[in-house]
Design an enzyme around this catalytic site. Structure first.
Site, short mmCIF file in Angstrom:
data_model
loop_
_atom_site.label_atom_id
_atom_site.label_comp_id
_atom_site.label_asym_id
_atom_site.label_seq_id
_atom_site.Cartn_x
_atom_site.Cartn_y
_atom_site.Cartn_z
N LYS A 22 -14.36 39.66 29.23
CA LYS A 22 -13.08 40.34 28.98
C LYS A 22 -12.94 41.54 29.91
CE LYS A 22 -12.77 43.44 25.47
NZ LYS A 22 -12.24 44.77 25.82
N ASN A 23 -14.00 42.34 30.02
CA ASN A 23 -13.90 43.61 30.75
C ASN A 23 -13.95 43.45 32.25
OD1 ASN A 23 -13.51 44.84 28.34
ND2 ASN A 23 -15.53 45.79 28.23
N CYS A 118 -7.70 55.62 20.56
CA CYS A 118 -7.94 54.44 19.71
C CYS A 118 -9.02 54.85 18.71
CB CYS A 118 -8.38 53.25 20.56
SG CYS A 118 -10.01 53.47 21.24
N ARG A 123 -9.84 59.14 24.47
CA ARG A 123 -9.79 58.28 25.67
C ARG A 123 -8.72 58.73 26.66
NH1 ARG A 123 -11.15 52.30 24.09
NH2 ARG A 123 -11.91 52.31 26.24
N VAL A 125 -7.12 59.93 30.36
CA VAL A 125 -7.21 59.27 31.68
C VAL A 125 -7.06 60.26 32.83
CG1 VAL A 125 -6.53 56.97 30.90
CG2 VAL A 125 -4.75 58.64 31.54
N ASP A 306 -21.15 49.46 24.33
CA ASP A 306 -20.50 48.30 23.70
C ASP A 306 -21.48 47.44 22.91
OD1 ASP A 306 -18.02 47.64 26.30
OD2 ASP A 306 -18.22 49.20 24.80
N ARG A 398 -9.68 40.42 19.77
CA ARG A 398 -9.37 41.03 21.08
C ARG A 398 -10.44 40.68 22.10
NH1 ARG A 398 -7.54 47.16 21.12
NH2 ARG A 398 -7.45 46.50 23.28
C1 EPZ Z 1 -14.48 50.58 29.59
O1 EPZ Z 1 -13.60 51.50 28.96
C2 EPZ Z 1 -14.55 49.37 28.68
N1 EPZ Z 1 -13.23 48.77 28.54
C3 EPZ Z 1 -15.08 49.80 27.30
O2 EPZ Z 1 -15.23 48.61 26.51
C4 EPZ Z 1 -16.45 50.43 27.48
O3 EPZ Z 1 -16.93 50.88 26.24
C5 EPZ Z 1 -16.35 51.61 28.46
O4 EPZ Z 1 -15.80 51.15 29.72
C6 EPZ Z 1 -17.71 52.25 28.75
O5 EPZ Z 1 -18.59 51.30 29.26
C7 EPZ Z 1 -12.78 47.93 29.50
O6 EPZ Z 1 -13.44 47.69 30.50
C8 EPZ Z 1 -11.43 47.31 29.29
P1 EPZ Z 1 -14.72 54.98 30.64
P2 EPZ Z 1 -13.07 52.81 29.79
O7 EPZ Z 1 -13.54 55.36 31.48
O8 EPZ Z 1 -12.78 52.42 31.18
C9 EPZ Z 1 -13.93 59.27 28.74
C10 EPZ Z 1 -14.97 47.23 24.65
O9 EPZ Z 1 -15.45 47.32 23.52
N2 EPZ Z 1 -12.90 59.39 29.79
O10 EPZ Z 1 -16.02 54.72 31.31
O11 EPZ Z 1 -11.99 53.44 29.00
C11 EPZ Z 1 -13.59 58.21 27.71
O12 EPZ Z 1 -12.77 58.76 26.71
C12 EPZ Z 1 -14.42 48.47 25.33
O13 EPZ Z 1 -14.93 46.17 25.33
C13 EPZ Z 1 -12.29 60.63 29.96
O14 EPZ Z 1 -12.56 61.60 29.24
O15 EPZ Z 1 -14.38 53.71 29.74
C14 EPZ Z 1 -14.96 57.82 27.19
O16 EPZ Z 1 -15.36 58.78 26.23
C15 EPZ Z 1 -14.45 49.69 24.43
N3 EPZ Z 1 -11.35 60.76 30.94
C16 EPZ Z 1 -15.86 57.94 28.43
O17 EPZ Z 1 -15.15 58.81 29.33
C17 EPZ Z 1 -11.01 59.71 31.76
O18 EPZ Z 1 -10.15 59.91 32.65
C18 EPZ Z 1 -16.12 56.62 29.13
O19 EPZ Z 1 -14.87 56.11 29.50
C19 EPZ Z 1 -11.64 58.46 31.56
C20 EPZ Z 1 -12.59 58.33 30.58
#
Ligand code: EPZ
Length: 421
Positions: A22-23, A118, A123, A125, A306, A398
């Site tokens: 998925k990811n 969520c 989360r 960006v 995850d 999902r």
């Molecule tokens: C990806 O989410 C995955 N989703 C998540 O999987 C996974 O848990 C995560 O990476 C970490 O490995 C997909 O690939 C669709 P991050 P992502 O940006 O990209 C914070 C699942 O269960 N952050 O590495 O959102 C964020 O809030 C899902 O399949 C900021 O603060 O992860 C989090 O605490 C859940 N500012 C941490 O960093 C930002 O601009 C890691 O986020 C971006 C992120």
């Protein structure tokens, strides 16, 4: 709504096949926006999030869809693109924000709903938007939408505050069509980031360093459509390793990626689970007792967040105590109160959980809250004595393709029912 009804206590035996990731599929599907010409993706999992991504592509002028009603092949072709990604779709899947960079790269303008938080955290960006601004995008927030415009995106030297998976994927896509060179430093090294970069290179991009903490993208003027096969889902595979182990079963996880699961397999080995990689998967069985361990979630190649909820079920039934430090998300213990209702002994303090192993879990009605918490409740139900009803399994759908069918095929007593509750 629907629920899964599970009669626990059956050791799982047989072969479980792993679906496409998925990811990996989500960013790769959105990368179709960057291409001139049709693209074909094989091994795409049939999941709710994939349907959302397909709907999003359609709204943006890039019609996409499975080529038949059973298979795993999606065909897409970007036509005259449109700039707006509506809140109705973005709110159901926050990864949709990744369309912002491709739209800016192709149209020079975009209006993309800012994803909310969520269950597992706020989360934000800001890593994505700050980096796009460094590449020359002008971004404003207007009524919950990120409104962006730019001439041609310019290559930049970007250092992330931490290795964000989505941020790295987003900027790889945006930089592929930018003017000049982009460096992404402190980049995420996840296999799904590598799969995206490899796909874009197959389409004519010039990306190097994927899988390391510095990714170099040389912008090109255009990208062609190609045919590409999505990598297997390492988290789905890890989930099935945990399910087989917790039931004292003996399974073969076909298509299980081994190199991408080293941290998970090492931790499971420490717990007394036997894992034997072979040419097309991993054989998993457990005869002796589970042993408690300590685990901290970390960016790849560390233990993946995850898989945290799934491993916690093994810890709940292990001899002795275990600890979990959740370092990635601020609220990823939603499964704990539900596991406690089944008899688990887990104490939470901030980002830390202390788990004292118990002899047995007892089936109960429990509530899914997010994707991986739902998976942990299914695993707990498979191990528990008696009946477990996992409610609100739209969370599960999902990210797990036909999970009850796959588990039933290896002996689990599990069925999907309508949930009047
Ligand atoms: C990806 O989410 C995955 N989703 C998540 O999987 C996974 O848990 C995560 O990476 C970490 O490995 C997909 O690939 C669709 P991050 P992502 O940006 O990209 C914070 C699942 O269960 N952050 O590495 O959102 C964020 O809030 C899902 O399949 C900021 O603060 O992860 C989090 O605490 C859940 N500012 C941490 O960093 C930002 O601009 C890691 O986020 C971006 C992120």
């Amino acid at each position: 709504m629907e629920k899964l009804v599970i009669e626990g206590g059956v050791p799982l035996r047989g072969t479980i096949c792993v679906s496409g990731s998925k990811n990996a599929a989500l960013p790769i599907l959105f990368a179709a926006l960057l291409l001139d010409g049709p693209v074909t993706f094989h091994n795409v999992p049939r999941l709710r999030d994939i349907s959302t991504a397909v709907a999003m592509l359609g709204v943006l002028g890039c019609p996409a869809g499975f080529t038949d009603d059973k298979g795993h092949t999606i065909r897409a072709e970007a036509g005259r693109l449109l700039p707006e990604a509506p809140y109705e779709l973005v709110k159901t899947m926050r990864a949709s924000v990744l369309v912002l960079g491709p739209l800016l790269a192709r149209l020079g303008r975009a209006r993309v709903a800012l994803p909310g938080g969520c269950a597992i955290g706020a989360r934000p960006v800001e890593q994505h938007t700050r980096a796009l601004e460094k590449m020359g995008a002008v971004l404003e927030l207007d009524s919950g939408y990120i409104v962006g415009r730019c001439d041609r995106l310019r290559g930049a030297d970007i250092t992330f505050d931490f290795p964000t998976v989505g941020g790295t994927e987003h900027l790889i896509m945006a930089a592929s069509l930018a003017e000049g060179d982009t460096f992404l430093r402190n980049a995420a090294r996840e296999p799904e980031v590598v799969d995206l970069a490899d796909f874009l290179n197959a389409c004519g991009a010039r990306i190097s360093g994927q899988g390391t903490d510095t990714v170099h993208i040389r912008g090109v003027s255009g990208l062609r459509g190609e045919t590409y096969s999505i990598m297997p889902d390492r988290i789905e595979a890890g989930t099935f390793l945990a399910a087989a182990a917790v039931t004292g079963g003996d399974c073969d996880i076909a298509g299980c990626p081994v190199e991408e699961l080293t941290a998970v397999m090492a931790k499971m080995g420490e717990m007394g689970i036997s894992l034997e990689p072979h040419e097309n998967g991993v054989a998993v069985h457990r005869t002796g007792p589970l042993r408690g361990v300590d685990m901290t979630t970390r960016p790849y190649p560390g233990f993946p967040t995850d898989m945290q909820a799934q491993l916690m079920v093994l810890m709940a039934l292990a001899e002795g105590s275990s600890t979990v430090e959740e370092k990635i998300f601020e609220n990823r213990f939603m499964h704990v109160p539900e596991l406690s209702r089944m008899g688990a002994d887990i104490k939470l303090s901030g980002s830390r959980a202390v788990i004292r192993g118990v002899r047995q879990l007892t089936g109960a009605p429990v509530m899914a809250s997010d994707l991986r918490a739902s998976a942990s409740l299914v695993i707990a139900g498979l191990a528990a004595r008696g009946k477990t009803q996992v409610q609100r399994i739209y969370h599960l759908d999902r990210g797990y393709e036909g999970i009850e069918r796959k588990l039933e095929q290896v002996g689990a007593r599990i069925r999907r029912e309508r949930d009047e509750g």
